[in-house]
Design an enzyme around this catalytic site. Sequence first.
Site, PDB file in Angstrom:
ATOM      1  N   LYS A 248       0.809  -1.213   0.000  1.00 48.40           N
ATOM      2  CA  LYS A 248       0.000   0.000   0.000  1.00 48.40           C
ATOM      3  C   LYS A 248       0.844   1.265   0.000  1.00 48.40           C
ATOM      4  CE  LYS A 248      -4.228  -1.834   2.069  1.00 48.40           C
ATOM      5  NZ  LYS A 248      -3.903  -3.249   1.982  1.00 48.40           N
TER       6      LYS A 248
ATOM      7  N   HIS B  64     -14.328  -3.778   8.709  1.00 47.50           N
ATOM      8  CA  HIS B  64     -13.671  -3.363   7.460  1.00 47.50           C
ATOM      9  C   HIS B  64     -13.813  -4.409   6.361  1.00 47.50           C
ATOM     10  CE1 HIS B  64     -12.005  -0.032   9.709  1.00 47.50           C
ATOM     11  NE2 HIS B  64     -11.492  -0.877  10.572  1.00 47.50           N
TER      12      HIS B  64
ATOM     13  N   ARG C 256      -6.846  -8.283  -8.990  1.00 48.21           N
ATOM     14  CA  ARG C 256      -7.533  -9.565  -9.197  1.00 48.21           C
ATOM     15  C   ARG C 256      -9.005  -9.281  -9.444  1.00 48.21           C
ATOM     16  NH1 ARG C 256     -10.263  -9.450  -4.442  1.00 48.21           N
ATOM     17  NH2 ARG C 256      -9.176  -8.687  -2.592  1.00 48.21           N
TER      18      ARG C 256
END
Length: 671
Positions: free
Chosen positions: A116, A235, A296
Amino acid sequence: MFNKILIANRGEIACRVAATARRMAIKTVAVYSDADASAKHVAACDEAVHIGGSSPKDSYLRWQRILEAAKATGAQAVHPGYGFLSENEEFAQACADAGLVFIGPPPSAIKAMGLKAESKQLMEKAGVPLVPGYHGADQDPALLRREADSIGYPVLIKASAGGGGKGMRAVEKAADFDAALASCKREASNSFGDDAVLIEKYVQRPRHIEIQVFGDTQGNYVYLFERDCSVQRRHQKVLEEAPAPGMTAALRAQMGEAAVAAASAVNYVGAGTVEFIVEQREDGSMQFFFMEMNTRLQVEHPVTEAITGQDLVEWQLRVASGEPLPLRQDQLVLSGHAIEARICAESPDNNFLPATGTLHVYGLPACTSFERGVVRVDSGVRQGDAISPFYDSMVAKLIVHGDTREQALARLDAALAHTHIVGPSTNVQFLRHVIQSESFRKANLDTALIPREEAVLFRQERVGLSLAVASAVAHTLAQEQALEQRSAARTGWLDPWSRHDGWRSHGPSTRRFDYLFHEQSHVVQMTCLHDGALTLEVAGETGVFAFTPVTLGYDVRFGNRREIVSVYQQADVVHVFSAQGATQITVVDALAHAADGLSEGGRLTAPMPGKVVSFAVKAGDKVKRGQTLAVMEAMKMEHTIAAPGDGVVAELLFEPGDQVTEGSELLRLEA
């Protein structure tokens, strides 16, 4: 086009890929673990190869075994699905080195977007908007805390290599930062083998909106519109819909172009999703920030298929074989509204604790599977299969499509009402509560919707005691009548002295039933009048009672209420499904339960199968009610075990790292 592909995954996504491959006349090879020897995805493919033990690290993450299986079966390409190896650059490169086509992006793109922090830096150079935060390589805890203090609370700690809600913690105040960081790093290390994190400003009233992108080997890119995935717990996504409510054409174009810029910056090929966090401002406008790119196919891809009419797995296969994108951007048309609900084996009223067990009943609404339809259910399990502790808790995806959002919502609620699952706890009723909530109905969406609507989402009882009792009594009487009829069929005559209809030569007869409903005991009296009519007395309410067997259930009447219900009994638990919701009521056998209620002392048991991660206490420690005692890991998530009351730790019965079964005693407390 390929002649044969290997699907390096399991469950629903493996069945999904196999369905499109079959339609395209492409042969498929399944791989399976010990736990999945009889799984649905094995039967869905033309061939199957065993690759190891039940744990993912012993099977689905052993890419060397998967490559051996591909070579041995003559597969030309490998589809990774989602999860497991789908975003593993080493595996993608190994496929290429072995002469196999990886049906996904090139390893360089996976690497660029996989971490990230690095991907944020890359997006900043590409001009994609970013949330303020720290994305650096220095992982000193003191530095991370200073960065969080500088950004300003609340902040979000996120595993740099993370995904699926794992390795993510929201921190409201500085005092909570150190504990949240340690837990986040531990979970990130366990899930991804990398404990690096980044720190970001926690955006207020955020929506999670993502853009589906596609690229081909000729350098062409398109975006297939957006999906709103704001409804989340821990989340992790619960509901996804497309298009995003309130989305303007101008904002859609801006976000789509930013997503394409993100994909082109890493020379992306295949299906990918660019996720944005969207801030809702007081003036009604929205500002979007890049969050991450999933390299993906996404779990929620069927909603995009529903609104575009395209098969995204077919697109993947065509692009991976070297064909150009099937459509240009100006040829893509958005049609209607679609919503996906993730049906998971979990207990929403118990902090979404994962559940395991056999699917004794697995009833679905009329639907299509793995192809576009008004109601579609994509599932990797069948009735009789077991939900194991080794893999993700998702049972199925329920997708509906309508001309409008209102029509799609109505179809989703009706489809959920006809989804009957008996065995492990599921979130089906919770999903109904969410879509019936005012916030969701009015599209007042943000990632805090579930805690905001807590009062109407959790611990709801929509069926009620009276209907639950009437349904249970109807089921008992129907079973007795069926038994009598079978006996008569065997013997050729009906013994009048063995009948259970309560008939007497004079006066009424009564019969007692004992039930447990939401931990409260209830004595129910059924009276059979001389004319054959029945009455029930339930919690002080007396009314005429009757029932008629219908397809998959009973037409039950009690007093002024009349409902069509489906009833399933598993041991002494009766499961009741109605249009309003579902509930459970327990048949109490006074003799069998004579010993119930004896205290077990200070035992603390594992609420599910899993691994002991750590103990927060040692023998001799004094603890307070609610204090953390231990941390367990199950289904790839951490769960905290808290003290049920004040006491002293007498003994720890396991060590960190030990695997435990559900109900195992972890430690003992003394008053």
